[in-house]
Design an enzyme around this catalytic site. Structure first.
Site, PDB file in Angstrom:
ATOM      1  N   ASP A 195       0.863  -1.187   0.000  1.00  0.00           N
ATOM      2  CA  ASP A 195       0.000   0.000   0.000  1.00  0.00           C
ATOM      3  C   ASP A 195       0.898   1.235   0.000  1.00  0.00           C
ATOM      4  O   ASP A 195       2.041   1.194   0.470  1.00  0.00           O
ATOM      5  CB  ASP A 195      -0.891  -0.007   1.249  1.00  0.00           C
ATOM      6  CG  ASP A 195      -2.076   0.928   1.127  1.00  0.00           C
ATOM      7  OD1 ASP A 195      -3.195   0.432   0.860  1.00  0.00           O
ATOM      8  OD2 ASP A 195      -1.897   2.154   1.294  1.00  0.00           O
ATOM      9  N   HIS A 197       0.408   3.912   1.760  1.00  0.00           N
ATOM     10  CA  HIS A 197       0.304   4.687   3.001  1.00  0.00           C
ATOM     11  C   HIS A 197       1.208   4.161   4.109  1.00  0.00           C
ATOM     12  O   HIS A 197       1.724   3.061   4.051  1.00  0.00           O
ATOM     13  CB  HIS A 197      -1.149   4.699   3.470  1.00  0.00           C
ATOM     14  CG  HIS A 197      -2.067   5.365   2.518  1.00  0.00           C
ATOM     15  ND1 HIS A 197      -2.754   4.673   1.540  1.00  0.00           N
ATOM     16  CD2 HIS A 197      -2.401   6.668   2.365  1.00  0.00           C
ATOM     17  CE1 HIS A 197      -3.487   5.530   0.836  1.00  0.00           C
ATOM     18  NE2 HIS A 197      -3.288   6.744   1.305  1.00  0.00           N
ATOM     19  N   SER A 291      -5.124  11.505   2.478  1.00  0.00           N
ATOM     20  CA  SER A 291      -5.584  10.217   2.998  1.00  0.00           C
ATOM     21  C   SER A 291      -4.693   9.706   4.125  1.00  0.00           C
ATOM     22  O   SER A 291      -5.133   8.888   4.928  1.00  0.00           O
ATOM     23  CB  SER A 291      -5.622   9.186   1.873  1.00  0.00           C
ATOM     24  OG  SER A 291      -4.378   9.105   1.209  1.00  0.00           O
TER      25      SER A 291
END
Length: 386
Positions: A195, A197, A291
Site C-alpha cells: 500500500d 500509506h 488520505s
C-alpha cells in the site's frame, strides 16, 4: 534469460488479449448482441451509447475481469512484475510509479508549492493562527533497502531535503518527519508493503515528533487522552490492483495488510469536559491533509490527540491531494466561526510533482482602480500565485 522471458511475456500477454478480444467481438457481432445498443433509454450525448455498450460486454463477457486477474497473478508469480503503475521491490514490497516520475524533483514544482504554502501561512498569520507543515517523505526514501537494482531512491531523498530546505528558507514552520520514520523502522514497518500509506506505527512516530516539537498554543491546558484499540482490520493494499485483482491476490502469493484502529478518549472528569466544550478554545488544533490523515485505518489524528494532549479536529480528505482540503477548510463555516489556534498541514512530498494539486487556490483580488488599456494588456489577467 529472465529478461528475454520478460520481454516475450510482455508481447505475448497483450497478444493473447487482442486475439481473445477480436474473437469475442466478432462472435457478439454475428450473434446480434449489439443490436439492442441503439435502443438505449438515454440519448447518445448523455452517455446512452456508452452505457449500452458496457452492458453488452458485461452480459456477454462476465469472465473478462477474472481472466485479467488470473493472468496478472500468473505474470507476477512467473516474472515478479505488475502493470505500469507499480514498481516491485524485494520481498513483495510495492511502490507507486508516481515516486519515480520525471518531474519529481523539479525546482519549478517545489517553487510553486512554497508559494502556495506561503500564501496560506500569510492568511493564517493575519488571523493570529499558527501553521505547522508536516512533509511526508517518499516510501522509496524510507525503504530504499528493498528496491531492486534497476531503480534508485536518490531523487526521492533529494526532493524531500530540497523541499524542507525551502520551507526553512521561507520561515515556514515544519516538522522533519524523515528521521522519525527511519528510527521507527527498528520497531516494525512504518509503511505497508503493498500500500502507498504509512502504518499506524509510522503515523504514531510522526505524531510523537510533532508533540515533542510543537508547544501548545498559549492558554491551552494539556489534557490526557487514552488510546483504546477499537478494532482490527485486514485489507488488500492499494497497489495490489496494479498486479492482480483482489479475487486473485492469494493466487499471486500476496498477503492482505492489517491494522489496529485506535481511538483517543479524553480522561478528564465529565464536568471538565462540559466546561471545555463551552469555551471558545473548544477545538484549538485542526488537522488538514490527505488520505494519510483522513483514513481512520492509520489513526493519525488519534495519535496526535494522545501525544499532544489536546483535542484535534480532522479536516483531511482522501483523494484530493493536500491543497483542496486546506482551501475548503479556509472557506468553511468552521474556520470562519470558530478559528483554531494551530493548524497542522500534512503534505506528502510526492504530490508536489502533480500539476493539479493547487487548482483550487484562491485567486488574488483584482485591483480596485480601473486599469488603463495598456496596463490591462500587459498583465494579461494572470495571478502571481499559480
Amino acid at each position: 534469460m529472465k529478461q528475454r522471458i520478460e520481454f516475450v511475456s510482455k508481447l505475448m500477454l497483450p497478444g493473447l488479449f487482442l486475439c481473445y478480444a477480436a474473437f469475442a467481438n466478432v462472435s457478439m457481432l454475428v450473434d446480434g448482441e449489439f443490436s439492442g445498443v441503439k435502443e438505449a433509454d438515454q440519448p447518445l450525448l448523455a452517455g446512452g451509447l456508452t452505457k449500452g455498450m458496457d452492458k453488452v460486454y458485461k452480459d456477454n463477457l462476465p469472465h473478462m475481469t477474472p481472466a485479467i486477474g488470473l493472468l496478472g497473478a500468473v505474470r507476477y508469480q512467473l516474472l515478479g512484475i505488475g502493470k505500469p503503475g507499480v514498481v516491485v521491490g524485494k520481498d513483495e514490497w510495492f511502490f507507486t510509479k508516481e515516486e519515480f516520475a520525471a518531474k519529481t524533483n523539479a525546482p519549478s514544482q517545489i517553487d510553486r508549492a512554497i508559494r502556495q504554502i506561503e500564501a496560506v501561512k500569510d492568511e493564517l498569520d493575519g488571523a493570529g493562527i499558527k501553521l505547522v507543515v508536516v512533509p511526508l517523505p517518499y516510501k522509496t526514501d524510507i525503504y530504499a533497502d528493498v528496491l531492486n537494482k534497476r531503480v534508485s531512491s536518490q531523487e526521492a531523498t533529494l526532493h524531500y531535503r530540497n523541499f524542507i530546505d525551502r520551507l526553512a528558507g521561507a520561515e515556514i514552520p515544519f516538522i522533519d518527519t524523515r528521521d522519525s520514520l527511519i528510527k521507527a523502522k527498528a520497531k516494525g514497518e512504518v509503511f505497508f508493503k503493498t500500500d502507498t500509506h504509512w502504518t499506524p506505527l509510522g503515523a504514531e512516530s510522526v505524531a510523537r515528533e510533532i508533540a515533542g516539537s510543537v508547544p501548545l498554543p498559549e492558554g491551552i491546558e494539556p489534557s490526557d487522552f487514552e488510546l483504546i484499540a477499537t478494532k482490527h482490520r485486514t485489507f488488500w493494499g492499494d497497489l495490489v490492483r496494479f498486479v492482480t485483482n483482489e479475487d486473485f491476490g492469494e493466487w499471486a502469493g500476496l498477503n492482505k495488510e492489517s491494522a489496529t484502529l485506535w481511538q483517543a478518549e479524553q480522561t478528564m472528569p465529565q464536568q471538565a469536559v462540559l466546561d471545555l466544550f463551552a469555551s471558545d478554545d473548544a477545538f484549538p488544533v485542526i488537522l488538514v491533509g490527505t488520505s494519510y490523515s483522513a483514513n481512520p485505518n492509520w489513526s493519525f489524528a488519534e495519535f496526535l490527540k494522545h501525544h499532544m494532549k489536546v483535542d484535534v479536529i480532522n479536516h483531511a480528505k482522501e483523494g484530493q491531494g493536500p491543497g483542496t482540503p486546506m482551501y475548503d477548510y479556509l472557506k468553511s463555516d468552521d474556520f470562519q466561526q470558530t478559528p483554531p489556534r494551530l493548524v497542522i498541514w500534512e503534505i506528502p512530498t510526492r504530490y508536489i510533482a502533480q500539476d493539479d494539486i493547487w487548482a483550487k487556490a484562491p485567486k488574488k483580488a483584482a485591483p480596485q482602480t480601473q486599469p488603463s488599456a495598456t496596463a490591462k494588456h500587459a498583465t494579461g489577467g494572470k495571478d502571481d500565485v499559480s
